[in-house]
Motif scaffolding. Structure first.
Motif, PDB file in Angstrom:
ATOM      1  N   SER A  37       0.941  -0.848  -0.188  1.00  0.00           N
ATOM      2  CA  SER A  37       0.231   0.526   0.529  1.00  0.00           C
ATOM      3  C   SER A  37       1.014   1.952   0.211  1.00  0.00           C
ATOM      4  O   SER A  37       0.208   2.043  -0.329  1.00  0.00           O
ATOM      5  N   LYS A  38       2.304   0.906   1.398  1.00  0.00           N
ATOM      6  CA  LYS A  38       3.354   2.567   1.059  1.00  0.00           C
ATOM      7  C   LYS A  38       3.216   2.532  -0.469  1.00  0.00           C
ATOM      8  O   LYS A  38       3.896   3.640  -1.185  1.00  0.00           O
ATOM      9  N   ARG A  39       3.915   1.720  -1.175  1.00  0.00           N
ATOM     10  CA  ARG A  39       4.549   1.633  -2.844  1.00  0.00           C
ATOM     11  C   ARG A  39       3.520   2.043  -3.433  1.00  0.00           C
ATOM     12  O   ARG A  39       3.737   3.051  -4.457  1.00  0.00           O
ATOM     13  N   LYS A  40       2.253   2.028  -3.614  1.00  0.00           N
ATOM     14  CA  LYS A  40       1.090   2.559  -4.070  1.00  0.00           C
ATOM     15  C   LYS A  40       0.699   3.852  -4.248  1.00  0.00           C
ATOM     16  O   LYS A  40       0.893   4.199  -5.031  1.00  0.00           O
ATOM     17  N   ASP A  41       1.027   4.033  -2.911  1.00  0.00           N
ATOM     18  CA  ASP A  41       1.313   5.938  -2.762  1.00  0.00           C
ATOM     19  C   ASP A  41       1.842   6.748  -2.989  1.00  0.00           C
ATOM     20  O   ASP A  41       2.221   7.683  -2.770  1.00  0.00           O
ATOM     21  N   GLY A  42       3.150   5.685  -3.246  1.00  0.00           N
ATOM     22  CA  GLY A  42       4.443   5.760  -3.552  1.00  0.00           C
ATOM     23  C   GLY A  42       5.402   6.532  -2.874  1.00  0.00           C
ATOM     24  O   GLY A  42       6.009   8.170  -2.644  1.00  0.00           O
ATOM     25  N   VAL A  43       4.883   5.613  -1.220  1.00  0.00           N
ATOM     26  CA  VAL A  43       5.708   5.995  -0.691  1.00  0.00           C
ATOM     27  C   VAL A  43       6.783   5.610   0.090  1.00  0.00           C
ATOM     28  O   VAL A  43       7.066   4.526  -0.499  1.00  0.00           O
ATOM     29  N   TYR A  68      11.017  -2.982  -4.439  1.00  0.00           N
ATOM     30  CA  TYR A  68      10.836  -1.215  -4.124  1.00  0.00           C
ATOM     31  C   TYR A  68      11.816  -1.154  -3.519  1.00  0.00           C
ATOM     32  O   TYR A  68      11.813   0.199  -3.084  1.00  0.00           O
TER      33      TYR A  68
END
Lengths: 467, 258
Positions: A37-43, A68
């Motif tokens: 989910s973090k990756r999806k949000d570009g975090v 990632y």
């Protein structure tokens, strides 16, 4: 009751284990989902680094997480200064070391380490090499480590001689050293290429830019070094006649012959008004630069492959312009040029003849020359002598027997026929699991011998049944 | 363990389905569920991931394509996009990012002409070793899995003549251990028996094809598509030692049945 140790039943223990696993799974899945989910949000933050670290420590094959992690690191490169980046990547290397301790065979870990090493502002290749030394001392067949080592050597310019000495040490001390012999086979041609000028120039630095593949091209090794290698490998298999690595390497040492490339046969037919050309290996007519010359005149022809699908074919055919050779009272001289290889073959079509075959005999071509023929006869004879000596001590050693057969093929296929057959028989008995391979090989050799005998006897018909 | 192995789920499914198919039990698996799963794993770039949420990779793209071939339903995914994805992974030196499996994927689609075949052949040949085998990269040690891949590729591109069949055949024969199983390289223990049985047979098949195609009647019928050719090989491997013509392929029956 106090003071009594509570003994758990098996069922209880099972239940506890199950709960434990479930708990671990929950944590794992939560962490994984958090990462996704973090990756999806570009975090790309510190927490992401920690989460991926946590997961990768226990599951270094989770490739997506390494991807990632690399995204996070690349992002950090853009916001931190060089010294900070150096520290981050050094920490990364430490993390990777711990991963490798747990699982030294994870593609993910090794790949990531290679990626990090290449991005470090100030890489420490000596340290990387020493990591390889340590890893290989624990398992010298770990190909991940060997591949990584090759990368380190390439990036840091470790001298080939030094690596050769490294293989010397490993081969000297370990039995399971196939990887070392393999590495050696790639190093030798680099260090001691056979120069076309003279054979005495051993030790000259190689000047070719692309590394020669040990099997296909330019894999010459100069004579002086070669003799040293024979000694080295003989020591190995005399010490342990069942060390298969040495035998595989020995076969390579003995036989790096390059077959002469040539047009093996040209056939002309008046009736069909066509020419067929056979080559020593499949070629691509277009890139080979095939040229047909008839009575001194180059002909414009279309070469057709006999193979339906592929661009490479061992036989090519072309049609001649109608009427060119149909008159049987005329003599014609053809030449087919293989311009790419600077070779050609002539073919004369005589008066009164409706067709013509032009080729060398199998004997002339040394068509069935064993691949072990790159060496001088004297060297081969000397090697045969040595291996025969071993065979006397170890009459049932299959490696020995097969090597002797190959050496005999190289020296005198017909002269050694009887011994060859006897050795094959023994081979089939002592190594019955591979008897089909030996039978196949024996059959091939006997068919070759039949053809050779036919040529010596100058007969046109021969039988290969029961061969 | 199931969760931990999620990173290779697509391949795991393929291995499982192949075994079911070999035993004639493929219909017991839920085709729709599997197809939906594959669809969910195809990314925008065309590549397919091992599982939902994971990154696309050549290896799992191949597994997905192989699964769909088993079900004869390649149209469930965007095939053109897959081809584009694989094509895009070819590097300048001819290799493919993420392995040589790229060639197999393309073969299934019959679209070998979209890549630079000559360069790929050049790269594969640069991986040939002193023992006649192939490693993952130039300089890497020979490994049966890699040999399977490379030999297959060379066969499908008409380059089998580049092999030293006697030498490689010998190396492969020596993979068989006293137990009957096969190892992946010298002095290692037995690897997955069923996979290697196919491997061994395929590689000997190639050697036989190289040596004496007529005797063994092993030439591809001329009207097979590349996809069918690949399946043809699989059938031969399935038949194992039963066809009497293939007498020079002699695998242990026990191995073949697995």
């Amino acid at each position: 009751m106090h003071g009594r140790v509570k003994v758990k039943t098996t069922a209880q223990q099972e239940e506890e284990k199950r709960k434990e696993r479930e708990k671990k799974l929950k944590i794992y899945v939560a962490a994984r989902d958090a990462c996704f989910s973090k990756r999806k949000d570009g975090v790309f933050d510190e927490e992401a680094l920690q989460l991926t670290q946590q997961l990768l420590s226990s599951n270094p094959d989770f490739a997506t997480l390494w991807n990632y992690r690399r995204e996070i690191l690349m992002h950090l490169e853009t916001v931190k200064d060089k010294d900070e980046v150096q520290k981050i990547y050094e920490a990364e290397l430490l993390f990777l070391e711990s991963c490798l301790k747990v699982n030294p065979k994870s593609y993910g870990s090794w790949h990531h380490r290679g990626w990090v090493s290449a991005r470090l502002p100030r890489p420490d290749w000596a340290r990387e090499l020493s990591l390889c030394d340590r890893c290989l001392s624990l398992d010298d067949r770990n190909f991940h480590c060997w591949d990584y080592r090759r990368m380190v050597v390439k990036m840091s310019g470790v001298p080939v001689k030094q690596e050769l000495e490294f293989t010397d040490r490993l081969i000297g001390s370990n039995f399971s050293n196939y990887s070392s012999w393999h590495y050696r086979s790639t190093l030798l041609p680099l260090l001691h290429p056979e120069s076309p000028e003279a054979t005495s120039q051993c030790g000259d630095p190689p000047h070719s830019s692309s590394p020669p593949s040990p099997q296909t091209h330019f894999h010459r090794v100069c004579e002086e070094q070669l003799l040293k290698e024979y000694e080295l490998v003989q020591n190995a298999f005399f010490t342990d006649p069942n060390d298969q690595s040495a035998w595989f390497y020995y076969r390579w040492l003995l036989g790096r012959a390059e077959r002469e490339e040539m047009i093996s046969c040209v056939y002309v037919s008046r009736e069909g008004e066509r020419v067929a050309v056979a080559f020593s290996r499949p070629v691509n007519a277009q890139s080979a630069g095939l040229l047909l010359v008839l009575d001194g005149q180059p002909q414009k022809v279309e070469w057709q492959s006999v193979h339906p699908h592929f661009k490479h074919s061992p036989v090519w055919i072309c049609d001649l312009p109608p009427g060119t050779i149909s008159d049987i009272t005329n003599e014609h001289n053809l030449t087919v040029h293989w311009t790419e290889k600077h070779t050609h073959r002539d073919c004369a079509l005589y008066t009164g003849r409706s067709e013509s075959w032009c080729r060398d005999t199998a004997t002339d071509l040394e068509l069935f020359r064993s691949e072990l023929s790159v060496e001088k006869t004297s060297v081969l004879q000397s090697e045969l002598q040595s291996v025969n000596q071993l065979q006397e001590l170890e009459p049932l050693n299959k490696w020995c027997l097969l090597t002797i057969i190959l050496l005999m093929r190289a020296l005198d296929p017909l002269g050694y026929e009887k011994e060859t057959l006897a050795h094959f028989q023994t081979l089939r008995e002592v190594d019955s699991m591979r008897s089909a391979y030996y039978s196949d090989l024996c059959s091939k050799f006997m068919i070759e011998n039949t053809i050779l005998k036919m040529e010596y006897a100058e007969v046109r018909v021969f039988s290969i049944s029961d061969r | 363990e199931y969760t931990l192995s999620e990173y290779l789920r697509m391949s795991g499914i393929y291995w499982g389905l192949t075994v079911m198919d070999l035993m004639g039990q493929l219909q017991r698996m839920n085709q729709q569920e599997i197809t939906d799963f594959i669809k969910a794993c195809q990314h925008e770039c065309g590549g397919i991931s091992a599982s939902i949420g994971h990154d696309p990779h050549l290896l799992y793209t191949l597994s997905a394509v192989q699964i769909l071939c088993l079900y004869d339903s390649l149209d469930a995914i965007d095939v053109d996009k897959v081809v584009e994805y694989v094509k895009g992974l070819q590097r300048e030196d001819g290799s493919f990012a993420g392995d040589k499996w790229g060639n197999q994927t393309l073969i299934y689609h019959g679209k070998m002409d979209t890549i630079n075949v000559d360069k790929a052949v050049e790269f594969v040949l640069s991986c040939m070793n002193f023992d006649g085998g192939f490693g993952c990269r130039p300089g890497s040690e020979s490994h049966a899995g890699q040999i399977y891949c490379c030999t297959g590729f060379l066969s499908l591109t008409g380059q089998l003549h580049q092999l030293n069949a006697d030498l490689l055949g010998w190396w492969l024969c020596e993979r068989q251990l006293p137990s009957g199983g096969l190892n992946g390289r010298p002095e290692k223990s037995v690897v997955m028996l069923n996979l290697n049985a196919v491997l061994f047979l395929v590689c000997r098949y190639y050697q036989s094809m190289f040596d004496n195609t007529d005797n063994l009647n092993m030439l591809y019928p001329p009207n097979l598509t590349p996809e069918e050719q690949l399946n043809h090989v699989t059938d031969t491997a399935k038949a194992g030692g039963e066809a009497s013509q293939t007498s020079s392929i002699k695998a242990d029956e026990l191995m073949v049945r697995l």
